[in-house]
Design an enzyme around this catalytic site. Structure first.
Site, PDB file in Angstrom:
ATOM      1  N   LYS A  10       0.843  -1.207   0.000  1.00  0.00           N
ATOM      2  CA  LYS A  10       0.000   0.000   0.000  1.00  0.00           C
ATOM      3  C   LYS A  10       0.873   1.249   0.000  1.00  0.00           C
ATOM      4  O   LYS A  10       2.009   1.237   0.493  1.00  0.00           O
ATOM      5  CB  LYS A  10      -0.965   0.046   1.191  1.00  0.00           C
ATOM      6  CG  LYS A  10      -0.339   0.258   2.577  1.00  0.00           C
ATOM      7  CD  LYS A  10      -0.224   1.723   2.985  1.00  0.00           C
ATOM      8  CE  LYS A  10       0.661   1.874   4.212  1.00  0.00           C
ATOM      9  NZ  LYS A  10       1.556   2.923   4.338  1.00  0.00           N
ATOM     10  N   ASP A 140      -2.641  -0.875   9.600  1.00  0.00           N
ATOM     11  CA  ASP A 140      -2.788  -0.974   8.142  1.00  0.00           C
ATOM     12  C   ASP A 140      -3.365  -2.313   7.682  1.00  0.00           C
ATOM     13  O   ASP A 140      -3.617  -2.504   6.498  1.00  0.00           O
ATOM     14  CB  ASP A 140      -1.419  -0.828   7.454  1.00  0.00           C
ATOM     15  CG  ASP A 140      -0.827   0.561   7.625  1.00  0.00           C
ATOM     16  OD1 ASP A 140      -1.591   1.507   7.889  1.00  0.00           O
ATOM     17  OD2 ASP A 140       0.403   0.687   7.480  1.00  0.00           O
TER      18      ASP A 140
END
Ligand code: C5P
Length: 303
Positions: A10, A140
């Site tokens: 990401k 995350d």
């Protein structure tokens, strides 16, 4: 039986960081974006009583722990406790995501482990139930389950999809030496000491630019509050950012807590040119031209 899961890296297209909370975390407003650099995790049953074992192949292997400090191992133990099974499984992790780079490599491996074990054991936990476990593993990990482009709030664990059309072309440049996420947040607190810190927010113009796949509009709104802290700890990152812009990127920033820098380009051809230029830089150890958004952790094979 064996299950193989792929899960993405990401980047944060925008990361707005609020004041430090009583629990030590910071409230965020962020735009997470999953890119096409992936780790692959295979999980299979092992002998009763053997416990979980992890073997790692691919890049940066020397920097990836194979013991219980690896977040994928934590994920296996957490899911096993949840469904009351013994975690007698073997994990084989192939890494393509650079470690300690602000690309959520460890978090995405944890997301992959949740999805893989849920499939291997046919435990049928829903995506929502997996997200509850993911949030316990790290800020995350929930996003790594979902992938795509998401607005993240809280400490990052609350995610909502942002409408997004088209494909974006990115160049990811990984600087030498990792940066520890807690150290970067602490540096931000130090830099902001005595100043008032606004509640975190994402500009509406960024959501609109993403919806319309307006590359220059997205580039204009790319922002990371952690960038100043990462640059303060690793001043050469300012030069990497300059080099990417000089090579033709329309936008560039430090990803997450760094030290990876990501650059947005107008098209694939331009991304390849920027990547070739940065490849020559002594300040970075790895450069990849890639695209986003891509899906989150999902099963790619069952044998
Ligand atoms: O949740 P995760 O394990 O990824 O967080 C690592 C560290 O990063 C935390 O211990 C904290 O120091 C910092 N952090 C933070 N605020 C967040 C996310 C992470 O301060 N929203």
């Amino acid at each position: 039986m064996k299950v193989t899961v792929t899960s993405p890296a990401k980047i944060n297209i925008s990361l707005s960081v609020g004041p430090r909370r009583a629990d030590g975390f910071h409230d965020l407003a962020t735009v997470f974006h999953a890119i096409d650099i992936r780790d692959t995790l295979t999980i299979e049953e092992a002998a009763p009583g053997s416990g979980p074992r992890l073997a790692v192949t691919g890049i940066d292997v020397a920097d990836v722990p194979t013991d219980d400090t690896n977040l994928a191992m934590c994920a296996v133990r957490l899911l096993a406790r949840q469904v009351r099974k013994d975690p007698d499984v073997t994990l084989t992790l192939n890494k393509e995501i650079p470690t300690a780079g602000g690309l959520a490599g460890g978090s995405t491996d944890a997301a992959a482990a949740l999805v893989a074990l849920n499939a291997l054991w046919h435990t049928n936990l829903s995506r929502e139930q997996l997200a509850v476990l993911a949030a316990q593993l790290g800020s995350d990990v929930v996003f790594c389950l979902s992938g795509a482009t998401m607005m993240g709030t809280g400490r990052g664990e609350h995610v909502v999809e942002l409408p997004h059309t088209g494909e974006l072309n990115w160049v990811v440049a990984v600087a030498h030496d990792g940066l520890a996420t807690p150290a970067v947040y602490s540096e931000l607190d130090r830099l902001r000491a005595g100043k008032s810190v606004a509640a975190p927010s994402i500009p509406n113009s960024l959501s609109a630019a993403l919806r319309d796949s307006n590359v220059t509009g997205i580039a204009r709104e790319m922002h990371n509050d952690l960038e100043a802290a990462a640059v303060s700890l690793k001043p050469h990152l300012a030069q990497v950012l300059q080099q990417g812009r000089r090579a033709g990127a329309v936008g560039g920033l430090v990803s997450g807590s760094g030290p990876t820098c990501v650059f947005l380009s107008t098209d694939r051809q331009s991304a390849l040119q920027i990547a070739a230029f940065l490849q020559e830089s002594e300040l970075v150890r790895r450069v990849v031209a890639t695209t986003g958004p891509v899906a989150g952790a999902h099963v790619i094979a069952r044998d």
